[in-house]
Design an enzyme around this catalytic site. Sequence first.
Site, short mmCIF file in Angstrom:
data_model
loop_
_atom_site.label_atom_id
_atom_site.label_comp_id
_atom_site.label_asym_id
_atom_site.label_seq_id
_atom_site.Cartn_x
_atom_site.Cartn_y
_atom_site.Cartn_z
N CYS A 3 0.87 -1.19 0.00
CA CYS A 3 0.00 0.00 0.00
C CYS A 3 0.90 1.24 0.00
O CYS A 3 2.06 1.16 -0.42
CB CYS A 3 -0.98 -0.03 1.18
SG CYS A 3 -0.22 0.00 2.81
N ARG A 9 -3.41 -0.76 5.34
CA ARG A 9 -3.98 -1.81 4.50
C ARG A 9 -3.05 -3.01 4.32
O ARG A 9 -3.46 -4.16 4.53
CB ARG A 9 -4.38 -1.23 3.13
CG ARG A 9 -5.51 -0.23 3.22
CD ARG A 9 -5.65 0.60 1.96
NE ARG A 9 -4.51 1.49 1.78
CZ ARG A 9 -4.33 2.27 0.73
NH1 ARG A 9 -5.21 2.24 -0.25
NH2 ARG A 9 -3.29 3.08 0.68
N ASP A 119 -8.27 3.81 1.25
CA ASP A 119 -7.31 4.19 2.28
C ASP A 119 -8.08 4.64 3.53
O ASP A 119 -8.80 5.64 3.48
CB ASP A 119 -6.46 5.35 1.73
CG ASP A 119 -5.38 5.77 2.69
OD1 ASP A 119 -5.40 5.33 3.86
OD2 ASP A 119 -4.51 6.55 2.27
#
Length: 148
Positions: A3, A9, A119
């Site tokens: 990420c 994440r 996000d």
Amino acid sequence: MVCLGNICRSPIADGLLRRKISEQRLNATVDSAGTAAYHVGEAPDPRMRETGKSLGTPIDDLRARQFEVSDFDRFDLIYAMDRSNYNNILKLARNKSDENKVFMILNEANPGKNLEVPDPYYGGDQGFIEVYKMLDVATDKIIEKHLK
Ligand code: 4NP
């Protein structure tokens, strides 16, 4: 698992896949990284750690690092959480073989749709739970398709 910051994440994607591989006695090396270096050396975001713990996937021991070109040599499959991560990884690819290792992770469960893991960094707790659930499904698919 890649990420932007490697604190929200990709660490939970990493933790989910590691836990499932271990529980199912499979054999694969899993790691995660960020395309950016902002958070190198840090533990995952406390909100992601809390979500992981409460849903059965503790990730306290992970530490952020930046994606590097040698990751193309160390791994067969490289999963980007969103389109921006995907493009940034591809910019580092040295050849077609590197490029062919890179995938959008949600395409595992939703082929061809190029959906993104949102996000959660600037949002509320619910965003972390949603990310967890999406990646729980995606990591099941990865195991089914590539590790069995
Ligand atoms: P991640 O989330 O890419 O899922 O780890 C983010 C973490 C930090 C920042 C952005 C996204 N940041 O801008 O610091």
